[in-house]
Design a protein around this motif. Structure first.
Motif, PDB file in Angstrom:
ATOM      1  N   ILE A  51       0.887  -1.164   0.000  1.00 32.31           N
ATOM      2  CA  ILE A  51       0.000   0.000   0.000  1.00 32.31           C
ATOM      3  C   ILE A  51       0.924   1.213   0.000  1.00 32.31           C
ATOM      4  O   ILE A  51       1.184   1.823   1.047  1.00 32.31           O
ATOM      5  CB  ILE A  51      -0.950   0.002   1.207  1.00 32.31           C
ATOM      6  CG1 ILE A  51      -1.646  -1.348   1.380  1.00 32.31           C
ATOM      7  CG2 ILE A  51      -1.999   1.097   1.042  1.00 32.31           C
ATOM      8  CD1 ILE A  51      -2.591  -1.417   2.568  1.00 32.31           C
ATOM      9  N   PRO A  52       1.458   1.581  -1.174  1.00 36.43           N
ATOM     10  CA  PRO A  52       2.500   2.610  -1.206  1.00 36.43           C
ATOM     11  C   PRO A  52       2.068   3.949  -0.628  1.00 36.43           C
ATOM     12  O   PRO A  52       2.901   4.703  -0.107  1.00 36.43           O
ATOM     13  CB  PRO A  52       2.821   2.730  -2.702  1.00 36.43           C
ATOM     14  CG  PRO A  52       2.439   1.404  -3.285  1.00 36.43           C
ATOM     15  CD  PRO A  52       1.235   0.986  -2.501  1.00 36.43           C
ATOM     16  N   PHE A  53       0.759   4.245  -0.670  1.00 36.26           N
ATOM     17  CA  PHE A  53       0.347   5.569  -0.207  1.00 36.26           C
ATOM     18  C   PHE A  53       0.536   5.729   1.301  1.00 36.26           C
ATOM     19  O   PHE A  53       0.530   6.852   1.800  1.00 36.26           O
ATOM     20  CB  PHE A  53      -1.100   5.855  -0.601  1.00 36.26           C
ATOM     21  CG  PHE A  53      -2.136   5.031   0.110  1.00 36.26           C
ATOM     22  CD1 PHE A  53      -2.491   5.301   1.428  1.00 36.26           C
ATOM     23  CD2 PHE A  53      -2.796   4.015  -0.538  1.00 36.26           C
ATOM     24  CE1 PHE A  53      -3.451   4.559   2.090  1.00 36.26           C
ATOM     25  CE2 PHE A  53      -3.761   3.262   0.106  1.00 36.26           C
ATOM     26  CZ  PHE A  53      -4.087   3.534   1.428  1.00 36.26           C
ATOM     27  N   ILE A  54       0.691   4.635   2.044  1.00 30.56           N
ATOM     28  CA  ILE A  54       0.902   4.777   3.485  1.00 30.56           C
ATOM     29  C   ILE A  54       2.204   5.519   3.759  1.00 30.56           C
ATOM     30  O   ILE A  54       2.278   6.395   4.628  1.00 30.56           O
ATOM     31  CB  ILE A  54       0.864   3.407   4.174  1.00 30.56           C
ATOM     32  CG1 ILE A  54      -0.574   2.879   4.163  1.00 30.56           C
ATOM     33  CG2 ILE A  54       1.394   3.491   5.601  1.00 30.56           C
ATOM     34  CD1 ILE A  54      -0.765   1.556   4.820  1.00 30.56           C
ATOM     35  N   SER A  55       3.246   5.193   3.000  1.00 30.05           N
ATOM     36  CA  SER A  55       4.500   5.941   3.158  1.00 30.05           C
ATOM     37  C   SER A  55       4.318   7.400   2.747  1.00 30.05           C
ATOM     38  O   SER A  55       4.932   8.294   3.332  1.00 30.05           O
ATOM     39  CB  SER A  55       5.597   5.277   2.327  1.00 30.05           C
ATOM     40  OG  SER A  55       5.915   4.002   2.847  1.00 30.05           O
ATOM     41  N   ASP A  56       3.476   7.633   1.747  1.00 30.44           N
ATOM     42  CA  ASP A  56       3.191   9.014   1.355  1.00 30.44           C
ATOM     43  C   ASP A  56       2.495   9.760   2.492  1.00 30.44           C
ATOM     44  O   ASP A  56       2.789  10.940   2.748  1.00 30.44           O
ATOM     45  CB  ASP A  56       2.319   9.045   0.097  1.00 30.44           C
ATOM     46  CG  ASP A  56       3.022   8.462  -1.122  1.00 30.44           C
ATOM     47  OD1 ASP A  56       4.260   8.585  -1.205  1.00 30.44           O
ATOM     48  OD2 ASP A  56       2.334   7.893  -1.982  1.00 30.44           O
ATOM     49  N   LEU A  57       1.566   9.089   3.164  1.00 31.88           N
ATOM     50  CA  LEU A  57       0.905   9.715   4.307  1.00 31.88           C
ATOM     51  C   LEU A  57       1.912  10.075   5.391  1.00 31.88           C
ATOM     52  O   LEU A  57       1.864  11.178   5.967  1.00 31.88           O
ATOM     53  CB  LEU A  57      -0.153   8.768   4.883  1.00 31.88           C
ATOM     54  CG  LEU A  57      -1.465   8.613   4.109  1.00 31.88           C
ATOM     55  CD1 LEU A  57      -2.274   7.458   4.683  1.00 31.88           C
ATOM     56  CD2 LEU A  57      -2.286   9.898   4.146  1.00 31.88           C
ATOM     57  N   LEU A  58       2.822   9.163   5.677  1.00 35.35           N
ATOM     58  CA  LEU A  58       3.827   9.431   6.703  1.00 35.35           C
ATOM     59  C   LEU A  58       4.699  10.617   6.339  1.00 35.35           C
ATOM     60  O   LEU A  58       5.085  11.418   7.200  1.00 35.35           O
ATOM     61  CB  LEU A  58       4.694   8.189   6.909  1.00 35.35           C
ATOM     62  CG  LEU A  58       4.054   7.019   7.655  1.00 35.35           C
ATOM     63  CD1 LEU A  58       4.906   5.771   7.530  1.00 35.35           C
ATOM     64  CD2 LEU A  58       3.863   7.383   9.128  1.00 35.35           C
ATOM     65  N   GLU A  59       5.028  10.738   5.053  1.00 38.67           N
ATOM     66  CA  GLU A  59       5.914  11.819   4.616  1.00 38.67           C
ATOM     67  C   GLU A  59       5.194  13.162   4.547  1.00 38.67           C
ATOM     68  O   GLU A  59       5.747  14.190   4.953  1.00 38.67           O
ATOM     69  CB  GLU A  59       6.496  11.479   3.248  1.00 38.67           C
ATOM     70  CG  GLU A  59       7.533  12.490   2.766  1.00 38.67           C
ATOM     71  CD  GLU A  59       8.272  12.013   1.536  1.00 38.67           C
ATOM     72  OE1 GLU A  59       8.631  12.869   0.704  1.00 38.67           O
ATOM     73  OE2 GLU A  59       8.488  10.790   1.401  1.00 38.67           O
ATOM     74  N   GLU A  60       3.960  13.144   4.048  1.00 41.10           N
ATOM     75  CA  GLU A  60       3.255  14.406   3.838  1.00 41.10           C
ATOM     76  C   GLU A  60       2.495  14.886   5.069  1.00 41.10           C
ATOM     77  O   GLU A  60       2.184  16.073   5.184  1.00 41.10           O
ATOM     78  CB  GLU A  60       2.284  14.260   2.656  1.00 41.10           C
ATOM     79  CG  GLU A  60       2.957  13.919   1.339  1.00 41.10           C
ATOM     80  CD  GLU A  60       3.946  14.980   0.875  1.00 41.10           C
ATOM     81  OE1 GLU A  60       3.714  16.179   1.183  1.00 41.10           O
ATOM     82  OE2 GLU A  60       4.945  14.622   0.228  1.00 41.10           O
ATOM     83  N   LEU A  61       2.158  13.972   5.971  1.00 43.52           N
ATOM     84  CA  LEU A  61       1.461  14.337   7.214  1.00 43.52           C
ATOM     85  C   LEU A  61       2.299  13.866   8.393  1.00 43.52           C
ATOM     86  O   LEU A  61       1.906  12.983   9.158  1.00 43.52           O
ATOM     87  CB  LEU A  61       0.066  13.705   7.253  1.00 43.52           C
ATOM     88  CG  LEU A  61      -0.874  14.058   6.092  1.00 43.52           C
ATOM     89  CD1 LEU A  61      -2.179  13.289   6.209  1.00 43.52           C
ATOM     90  CD2 LEU A  61      -1.141  15.555   6.041  1.00 43.52           C
TER      91      LEU A  61
END
Length: 468
Positions: free
Chosen positions: A411-421
């Motif tokens: 679920i690649p967007f989880i890392s995006d969530l961690l980085e952006e939020l």
């Protein structure tokens, strides 16, 4: 199965009888939750651009209406345009501000679905929700429209008694890789800011035993072409000294695994083995492994699926048997899906696979590697205030402690969530179980488990209000 010890969950300071009160509320409202899920399943919201995108818009509008009806005062259907000019699919953002001094919880799900595939593979029409036994069948019934209605059910159960701020974010393009997800986060960072993020897009350990997803493998994909000739030639005239490209590609792909079936690419790392394991018979049944087929690899089955790399050929371009002529194929191409262990940088994994393929060119064939997408792995802390709240809530809802699980998928967007939020605690939960068949024919959700998920999320929001 065995599990690692965790600190005993401390019950939050709730009013006496509150757990049973919410349990009763959820039980009473669940028929409406099920009806809403059935209505959403009837909308064929396939985000693949080959399908009618009007259905994705209709799905977003339906979700927005449901959230408005659940008492969310600020509901918007939003799109963004990515850096490449691509217009994203419609996402729904619904907000209810936090009481003074209380945290905000972001509830994530997605309303788009995978293509149904061949209707003949389904036991009932994919977009007509059909109950058989304790399960509801239909595309999106589990992945992830059940996640949408789990959020709705929890909000309805709590009503005006919410002790936290809540933002619901229902994405519309997860099944095509969330191409504008980062742009959406950056554009609407203020709308999505939260202290705790609950991602309802994963699975439980099995029916009757909840799971908290604490690790996800990353993903890289690529294509590899093997070429041996500049044009096709007669197989009778030149066969023998000239091997065809499909044969050489097969030989190259075979070097990716050793004789046991373990990945044999230098530079791909392993994470520690999980504390739980699967029964081989259960895995074979869940995956539909044919009798006589040996499972590949060594070590715990959960390690092979969750914390070690895996490489699969997911596409193969070569002459079709139906139209094949008696010629030696000059080139052949395979698409590889590489699952990356938690803790590995996807770019380093891509470089390792490229180096392996280029370094093992069979018979000096020309090997051309074309890199595709990359997605980062995820590893959650085993113990945090949010995780303790989740463990307590799940134990109350199921009557048994949750199991820490990994997911072999990404679920690649989880890392995006961690980085952006940054600063938000992420909890990865879900409604699926080993029989859900997400992405496949006869996808389904267990209705009894879905009711428990609704209760668990309501209790989690209560616990976060009391402890975070």
């Amino acid at each position: 199965m065995t599990s690692a010890p965790h600190p005993a969950p401390v019950p939050p300071a709730l009013a006496p009888g509150r757990v049973e009160e919410l349990r009763t509320r959820v039980r009473d409202l669940f028929p409406g939750v099920r009806a809403d899920l059935e209505d959403l399943v009837r909308i064929p919201s396939v985000s693949n651009p080959e399908f009618d995108q009007a259905h994705v818009q209709a799905s977003a509008d339906a979700v927005a209406a449901l959230l408005t009806g659940a008492g969310m005062p600020d509901v918007q259907v939003l799109r963004v345009t990515g850096a490449d000019g691509r217009v994203g699919a419609p996402a729904v953002v619904a907000r209810r501000p936090a009481p003074a001094g209380a945290p905000t919880v972001l509830l994530y799900a997605h309303h788009d679905v995978q293509p149904p595939g061949d209707d003949a593979s389904w036991s009932s029409a994919p977009f007509e929700p059909t109950a058989r036994g304790e399960r509801l069948f239909g595309r999106g019934a589990a992945d992830d429209k059940a996640g949408v209605v789990a959020h709705l059910g929890a909000l309805r159960a709590l009503g005006d008694e919410l002790g936290v701020g809540v933002t619901v974010f229902v994405e519309g393009e997860e099944e095509i890789g969330s191409p504008t997800f980062v742009d959406f986060l950056r554009t609407h960072r203020d709308l999505l800011a939260a202290d705790v993020i609950v991602v309802a897009d994963s699975s439980n350990w099995k029916v009757g035993v909840p799971g908290l997803t604490t690790s996800l493998r990353g993903l890289v994909d690529l294509t590899v072409e093997v070429a041996v000739l500049d044009h096709a030639v007669h197989s009778g005239m030149f066969g023998g000294p000239v091997l065809d490209a499909p044969t050489l590609l097969a030989r190259l792909v075979a070097t990716l695994h050793d004789e046991h079936g373990d990945v044999a690419v230098a530079g791909l790392v392993h994470a520690p083995d999980p504390a739980v394991d699967l029964d081989e018979a259960d895995l074979r049944a869940d995956a539909g492994v044919l009798p006589g087929v040996r499972l590949a690899g060594t070590g715990p089955l959960t390690a092979r699926m969750w914390t070690r790399p895996a490489i699969s050929v997911i596409g193969f371009d070569a002459p079709r048997t139906a139209s094949a002529s008696n010629t030696i194929a000059p080139s052949a191409t395979a698409k590889l899906s590489v699952r990356v262990a938690p803790g590995q940088d996807p770019a380093a994994a891509m470089a390792a696979v490229r180096a392996h393929l280029e370094g093992h060119a069979p018979f000096g064939a020309r090997v051309t590697v074309t890199e595709g997408e990359q997605g980062r792995p995820f590893q959650a802390p085993a113990d945090s205030p949010a995780m303790r709240s989740a463990r307590w809530a799940f134990a109350q809802a199921w009557g048994t402690d949750p199991v820490d699980i990994g997911i072999g998928g990404s679920i690649p967007f989880i890392s995006d969530l961690l980085e952006e939020l940054p600063g938000a605690a992420i909890l990865v939960t879900g409604v699926e179980d080993p029989d859900s068949r997400a992405h496949g024919a006869d996808e389904s959700v267990h209705l009894g488990e879905l009711e428990k998920v609704v209760l668990a999320e309501a209790l989690l929001l209560e616990a976060v209000a009391a402890t975070c």
